[in-house]
Design a protein around this motif. Sequence first.
Motif, PDB file in Angstrom:
ATOM      1  N   SER A 111     -52.173 -41.136  40.146  1.00 36.08           N
ATOM      2  CA  SER A 111     -53.199 -42.363  40.259  1.00 36.08           C
ATOM      3  C   SER A 111     -54.175 -42.114  41.579  1.00 36.08           C
ATOM      4  O   SER A 111     -55.320 -42.501  41.621  1.00 36.08           O
ATOM      5  CB  SER A 111     -52.695 -43.558  40.608  1.00 36.08           C
ATOM      6  OG  SER A 111     -53.354 -44.826  40.900  1.00 36.08           O
ATOM      7  N   THR A 114     -50.996 -48.517  41.293  1.00 37.70           N
ATOM      8  CA  THR A 114     -49.823 -49.385  41.170  1.00 37.70           C
ATOM      9  C   THR A 114     -49.161 -50.088  42.302  1.00 37.70           C
ATOM     10  O   THR A 114     -48.789 -49.630  43.239  1.00 37.70           O
ATOM     11  CB  THR A 114     -48.718 -48.634  40.218  1.00 37.70           C
ATOM     12  OG1 THR A 114     -49.578 -48.002  39.065  1.00 37.70           O
ATOM     13  CG2 THR A 114     -47.708 -49.797  39.851  1.00 37.70           C
ATOM     14  N   GLN A 170     -51.674 -53.426  38.988  1.00 39.22           N
ATOM     15  CA  GLN A 170     -52.647 -52.267  39.219  1.00 39.22           C
ATOM     16  C   GLN A 170     -53.881 -53.054  39.941  1.00 39.22           C
ATOM     17  O   GLN A 170     -54.124 -54.078  39.721  1.00 39.22           O
ATOM     18  CB  GLN A 170     -53.135 -51.566  38.084  1.00 39.22           C
ATOM     19  CG  GLN A 170     -52.171 -50.543  37.679  1.00 39.22           C
ATOM     20  CD  GLN A 170     -52.886 -49.529  36.684  1.00 39.22           C
ATOM     21  OE1 GLN A 170     -53.941 -49.642  36.134  1.00 39.22           O
ATOM     22  NE2 GLN A 170     -52.352 -48.346  36.629  1.00 39.22           N
ATOM     23  N   THR A 216     -55.955 -57.326  41.631  1.00 37.70           N
ATOM     24  CA  THR A 216     -55.030 -56.839  40.865  1.00 37.70           C
ATOM     25  C   THR A 216     -54.747 -57.358  39.488  1.00 37.70           C
ATOM     26  O   THR A 216     -54.953 -58.533  39.428  1.00 37.70           O
ATOM     27  CB  THR A 216     -53.695 -56.688  41.529  1.00 37.70           C
ATOM     28  OG1 THR A 216     -52.893 -57.997  41.793  1.00 37.70           O
ATOM     29  CG2 THR A 216     -53.783 -55.989  42.916  1.00 37.70           C
TER      30      THR A 216
END
Length: 270
Positions: A21, A44, A50, A269
Amino acid sequence: MRKNIILFLGLAFSIQMANASVTDSTRAVAVKGATNFRDLGGYTTKQGKQVKWGKIYRSGEISKLTDADLVLLNQRHINFIVDFRGNDEVAKAKDRLPQGAEYLQLPAGSENLGNWMAQLGKLNSADSLMESFYGQTSHLKAKYKPFFQALLKQSDSSALLFHCTAGKDRTGIGAALLLYALGVPEETILDDYLLSNEFRKEENEKMVKGMVKMGIKEQVAKDLAGVKKEYLMATYQAVLSEYGSMDSFLETEMGLSDSDITSLREKYTK
């Protein structure tokens, strides 16, 4: 959460740079007139969500953005710019802003950088100097509380960019505080911070050569140009020592209530 902070401190000895990521190629923003320009999306969180792509960006200074770069920023709906540089830095290299973008300068803690830099010729290493800089907490409220307020006020259709000169130190602290508030794990926060070494690799090599020509020792120049986990750890250790936990710091100094944290996570998120 105190347990999480202690875990973070221990990660200085065990961190690995294998998080896909963090190194995602989509993180880079292909501008020609700025370095270290990247998207904070995709990470994450501990809650299983996320960080949204295309909502929060970090960068070095943007005074040399090209016209094409500005078009790209407009396409990405970057409508708010937070500049952590001091007044002298801004006077020498004023930001080029996307059309219609709001601008907020937060210079606290950057006022005496000239005096700080004057010490460099006497040093064999800049690690202690950098850790001292990162360990200062007196300016954090003035610098980062308005940053969080700007984030809370952003519309769903707007993105925010925050930056300093190199996009690694003052910006790095801001990114770490924000990602922590969003629930991103500590090891990922540190990975994102260290990523500046990759995004600034060519620029750092030029910077080191330039400083060496000015009479600064090569090791000192390398310490200043790059980032090390110990630097960011100095901020966390100082916060832990003074406030007991990062959560207490976010509440008392950043003014973030539980509902504010919830709002940030709902906004950034998914």
